[in-house]
Design a protein around this motif. Structure first.
Motif, PDB file in Angstrom:
ATOM      1  N   LYS A  78       0.836  -1.202   0.000  1.00 38.68           N
ATOM      2  CA  LYS A  78       0.000   0.000   0.000  1.00 38.68           C
ATOM      3  C   LYS A  78       0.872   1.254   0.000  1.00 38.68           C
ATOM      4  O   LYS A  78       0.569   2.234  -0.690  1.00 38.68           O
ATOM      5  CB  LYS A  78      -0.916  -0.008   1.221  1.00 38.68           C
ATOM      6  CG  LYS A  78      -1.851   1.191   1.307  1.00 38.68           C
ATOM      7  CD  LYS A  78      -2.756   1.095   2.524  1.00 38.68           C
ATOM      8  CE  LYS A  78      -3.679   2.301   2.614  1.00 38.68           C
ATOM      9  NZ  LYS A  78      -4.562   2.226   3.812  1.00 38.68           N
ATOM     10  N   LYS A  79       1.970   1.204   0.748  1.00 42.19           N
ATOM     11  CA  LYS A  79       2.880   2.344   0.814  1.00 42.19           C
ATOM     12  C   LYS A  79       3.474   2.651  -0.546  1.00 42.19           C
ATOM     13  O   LYS A  79       3.592   3.812  -0.945  1.00 42.19           O
ATOM     14  CB  LYS A  79       3.992   2.044   1.832  1.00 42.19           C
ATOM     15  CG  LYS A  79       4.984   3.168   2.033  1.00 42.19           C
ATOM     16  CD  LYS A  79       6.003   2.790   3.092  1.00 42.19           C
ATOM     17  CE  LYS A  79       6.993   3.918   3.342  1.00 42.19           C
ATOM     18  NZ  LYS A  79       7.998   3.542   4.368  1.00 42.19           N
ATOM     19  N   LEU A  80       3.850   1.593  -1.279  1.00 42.67           N
ATOM     20  CA  LEU A  80       4.419   1.784  -2.611  1.00 42.67           C
ATOM     21  C   LEU A  80       3.376   2.333  -3.576  1.00 42.67           C
ATOM     22  O   LEU A  80       3.670   3.233  -4.371  1.00 42.67           O
ATOM     23  CB  LEU A  80       4.987   0.465  -3.120  1.00 42.67           C
ATOM     24  CG  LEU A  80       5.565   0.468  -4.546  1.00 42.67           C
ATOM     25  CD1 LEU A  80       6.603   1.565  -4.710  1.00 42.67           C
ATOM     26  CD2 LEU A  80       6.161  -0.899  -4.869  1.00 42.67           C
ATOM     27  N   LEU A  81       2.167   1.817  -3.526  1.00 43.11           N
ATOM     28  CA  LEU A  81       1.104   2.307  -4.404  1.00 43.11           C
ATOM     29  C   LEU A  81       0.797   3.776  -4.148  1.00 43.11           C
ATOM     30  O   LEU A  81       0.567   4.544  -5.084  1.00 43.11           O
ATOM     31  CB  LEU A  81      -0.155   1.462  -4.216  1.00 43.11           C
ATOM     32  CG  LEU A  81      -0.083   0.013  -4.725  1.00 43.11           C
ATOM     33  CD1 LEU A  81      -1.349  -0.740  -4.348  1.00 43.11           C
ATOM     34  CD2 LEU A  81       0.125  -0.015  -6.225  1.00 43.11           C
ATOM     35  N   GLN A  82       0.811   4.172  -2.886  1.00 46.79           N
ATOM     36  CA  GLN A  82       0.572   5.581  -2.546  1.00 46.79           C
ATOM     37  C   GLN A  82       1.685   6.453  -3.107  1.00 46.79           C
ATOM     38  O   GLN A  82       1.439   7.556  -3.592  1.00 46.79           O
ATOM     39  CB  GLN A  82       0.469   5.740  -1.035  1.00 46.79           C
ATOM     40  CG  GLN A  82      -0.795   5.158  -0.437  1.00 46.79           C
ATOM     41  CD  GLN A  82      -0.818   5.218   1.083  1.00 46.79           C
ATOM     42  OE1 GLN A  82       0.228   5.332   1.728  1.00 46.79           O
ATOM     43  NE2 GLN A  82      -2.011   5.143   1.666  1.00 46.79           N
TER      44      GLN A  82
END
Length: 211
Positions: free
Chosen positions: A116-120
């Motif tokens: 999720k952190k990478l997608l954000q």
């Protein structure tokens, strides 16, 4: 296929772009799509025509994709894949698209299960994504590896620890241990420090007597 349900073919109209005022803001000019009747009603799908491009422009665009990189696949895991770069410094790909370069990584990585952190982070920036956004997933890929080839490359690099010249993946203790465990489970190996070797080689002689 639209919405993952219909299997009927669909036709897109001809679309061009032109500058026009934005809604109720006459002083703000933006790009607007202009949709026209299709010139070829029988055509199914979309055809893109690019004009004014040189071969160098095409090659520069292709350079962002893992498919055209020529990198060698080492291992695939449920989180992503490990590659050895053949042309350049290591790269970080997300589903085959380059998002960052790493000057001191041993491998290139294609992350197929982004956090999720990478997608954000990707929502904010599509290139030069900071290392903090993908470090966790790169470590997950490495810790999921099981092949001798990836382990041997990591252990070979670990030998340079005494000189202080190693790749950044080897700064992660859990990655070091994982690589050593893979090798020790598949081969008869002995891990020694430089100080062990200086101590008269007693560990080596002991192992020689055993085998």
């Amino acid at each position: 296929m639209i919405g993952g349900k219909s299997k009927l073919p669909f036709i897109l109209d001809d679309i061009t772009i032109e500058k026009a005022p934005k809604g109720d803001f006459e002083d703000v000019v933006t790009l607007h799509p202009i949709v026209k009747e299709p010139t070829n009603p029988e055509m199914v799908g979309t055809e893109f025509i690019f004009s004014g491009l040189q071969d160098s422009d095409i090659n520069e665009a292709k350079d962002f994709f893992l498919l055209y990189s020529g990198d060698k696949l080492i291992e695939e895991t449920k989180y992503g894949s490990i590659y050895v770069s053949r042309k350049r410094s290591a790269r970080i790909y997300v589903n085959g698209i380059c998002v960052a370069e790493e000057e001191n990584f041993l491998f290139s990585y294609n992350i197929t299960s982004p956090t999720k952190k990478l997608l954000q982070s990707l929502n904010r920036e599509r290139s030069n994504v900071g290392r903090g956004a993908y470090t966790d997933r790169v470590k997950s890929i490495l810790l999921e590896c099981k092949s001798n080839e990836s382990a041997e490359l990591l252990v070979d690099d670990l030998e340079n620890m005494q000189t202080g010249v190693t790749h950044d993946e080897l700064q992660w203790i859990d990655v070091q241990l994982h690589a050593c465990k893979i090798l020790s489970s598949k081969e008869k190996v002995l891990f020694l420090t430089a100080y062990d070797l200086m101590d008269g080689g007693k560990y080596i002689n002991c192992q020689r007597r055993r085998y």
